[in-house]
Design a protein around this motif. Structure first.
Motif, short mmCIF file in Angstrom:
data_model
loop_
_atom_site.label_atom_id
_atom_site.label_comp_id
_atom_site.label_asym_id
_atom_site.label_seq_id
_atom_site.Cartn_x
_atom_site.Cartn_y
_atom_site.Cartn_z
N PHE A 100 -3.30 7.49 -3.92
CA PHE A 100 -4.50 7.50 -3.07
C PHE A 100 -4.56 8.53 -1.95
CE2 PHE A 100 -7.56 6.06 0.16
CZ PHE A 100 -8.72 5.91 -0.55
N TYR A 101 -3.71 8.33 -1.04
CA TYR A 101 -3.77 9.08 0.27
C TYR A 101 -3.13 10.50 -0.01
CZ TYR A 101 -5.16 4.94 2.90
OH TYR A 101 -5.84 3.83 3.31
N VAL A 102 -2.37 10.74 -0.68
CA VAL A 102 -1.56 12.15 -0.71
C VAL A 102 -2.29 13.10 -1.89
CG1 VAL A 102 0.40 13.53 -1.05
CG2 VAL A 102 0.56 11.48 0.27
N LYS A 103 -2.30 12.34 -3.31
CA LYS A 103 -2.46 13.05 -4.32
C LYS A 103 -4.17 13.21 -4.32
CE LYS A 103 1.33 12.10 -7.28
NZ LYS A 103 1.69 11.49 -8.50
N GLU B 29 -24.52 10.34 9.10
CA GLU B 29 -24.26 10.12 7.64
C GLU B 29 -23.10 9.34 7.67
OE1 GLU B 29 -24.89 13.95 5.54
OE2 GLU B 29 -26.72 13.61 5.28
N THR B 30 -22.90 8.48 6.54
CA THR B 30 -21.55 7.76 6.68
C THR B 30 -21.33 7.44 4.99
OG1 THR B 30 -20.07 5.67 7.33
CG2 THR B 30 -22.79 5.55 7.05
N PHE B 31 -20.09 7.47 4.71
CA PHE B 31 -19.56 6.66 3.28
C PHE B 31 -18.21 6.07 3.66
CE2 PHE B 31 -17.87 11.04 3.25
CZ PHE B 31 -16.81 10.83 2.42
N PHE B 32 -18.02 5.23 2.80
CA PHE B 32 -16.94 4.05 2.85
C PHE B 32 -16.15 4.57 1.44
CE2 PHE B 32 -19.30 2.17 6.01
CZ PHE B 32 -18.18 1.73 6.95
N LEU B 33 -14.91 4.64 1.68
CA LEU B 33 -13.84 4.52 0.54
C LEU B 33 -13.04 3.15 0.61
CD1 LEU B 33 -12.47 8.28 0.73
CD2 LEU B 33 -14.34 7.37 -0.78
N ILE B 34 -12.38 2.89 -0.46
CA ILE B 34 -11.55 1.54 -0.50
C ILE B 34 -10.19 2.07 -0.98
CG2 ILE B 34 -12.85 0.69 -2.57
CD1 ILE B 34 -11.80 -1.96 -1.48
N ASP B 35 -9.05 1.69 -0.36
CA ASP B 35 -7.89 2.20 -0.89
C ASP B 35 -7.29 1.25 -1.86
OD1 ASP B 35 -6.40 0.13 0.62
OD2 ASP B 35 -5.45 1.71 1.76
N PRO B 36 -6.24 1.32 -2.46
CA PRO B 36 -5.68 0.28 -3.48
C PRO B 36 -5.32 -1.02 -3.03
CG PRO B 36 -4.65 2.44 -3.86
CD PRO B 36 -5.34 2.62 -2.77
N SER B 37 -5.03 -1.17 -1.51
CA SER B 37 -4.78 -2.55 -0.84
C SER B 37 -6.04 -3.06 -0.32
CB SER B 37 -3.40 -2.18 0.02
OG SER B 37 -2.44 -1.56 -0.66
N ASN B 38 -7.20 -2.51 -0.46
CA ASN B 38 -8.51 -3.00 0.25
C ASN B 38 -8.75 -2.66 1.50
OD1 ASN B 38 -9.23 -3.97 -2.49
ND2 ASN B 38 -8.55 -6.28 -1.88
#
Length: 132
Positions: free
Chosen positions: A23-26, A108-117
């Protein structure tokens, strides 16, 4: 006061380090600084993010009280990250929206969610006096 050469440090839980790396690197484009059996350390937009392997990650997702991210000074950087997130299929918790329209704190804003919420918020204020 923080010296501009200092680095902010944030540690978050990760249920799986391979998922966090992907998620974070690739996908998000962060740089891997170090990797150990129990954590990965990342350059997260110039600050240090450490994903610690943990079974205490949030099972239920909620923006409040905890999320983190970056407030961009340059609209082009904000727009480029949004475009990259869309192109790479990153999971959105909330897509692009505008808050506080017509007020000085409009952004303006947006939210992402990583694999661990863990929730990541990215935003851009139209008036840079609202950065803080």
């Amino acid at each position: 006061m923080r010296n501009p050469n200092d680095v902010f440090h944030l540690a978050i839980p990760a249920r799986d380090l391979d998922e966090a790396f992907d998620f974070y690197v690739k996908k998000l484009g962060c740089k891997l600084a170090r990797r150990y059996d129990d954590r990965i350390t990342l350059d997260f937009f110039g600050d240090q993010l450490v994903c610690h392997l943990s079974d205490r990650w949030d099972r239920e997702v909620s923006m409040y009280p905890r999320h983190f991210g970056v407030t961009f000074r340059d609209k082009r950087h904000f727009d480029n990250l949004y475009k990259l997130a869309k192109e790479r299929g990153l999971p959105f918790y909330r897509d692009l929206s505008r808050r506080f329209e017509g007020l000085i704190e409009e952004h303006e804003t947006f939210f992402l969610i990583d694999p661990s919420n863990n929730l990541l918020e990215f935003k851009y204020y139209f008036d840079d006096r609202m950065m803080y």
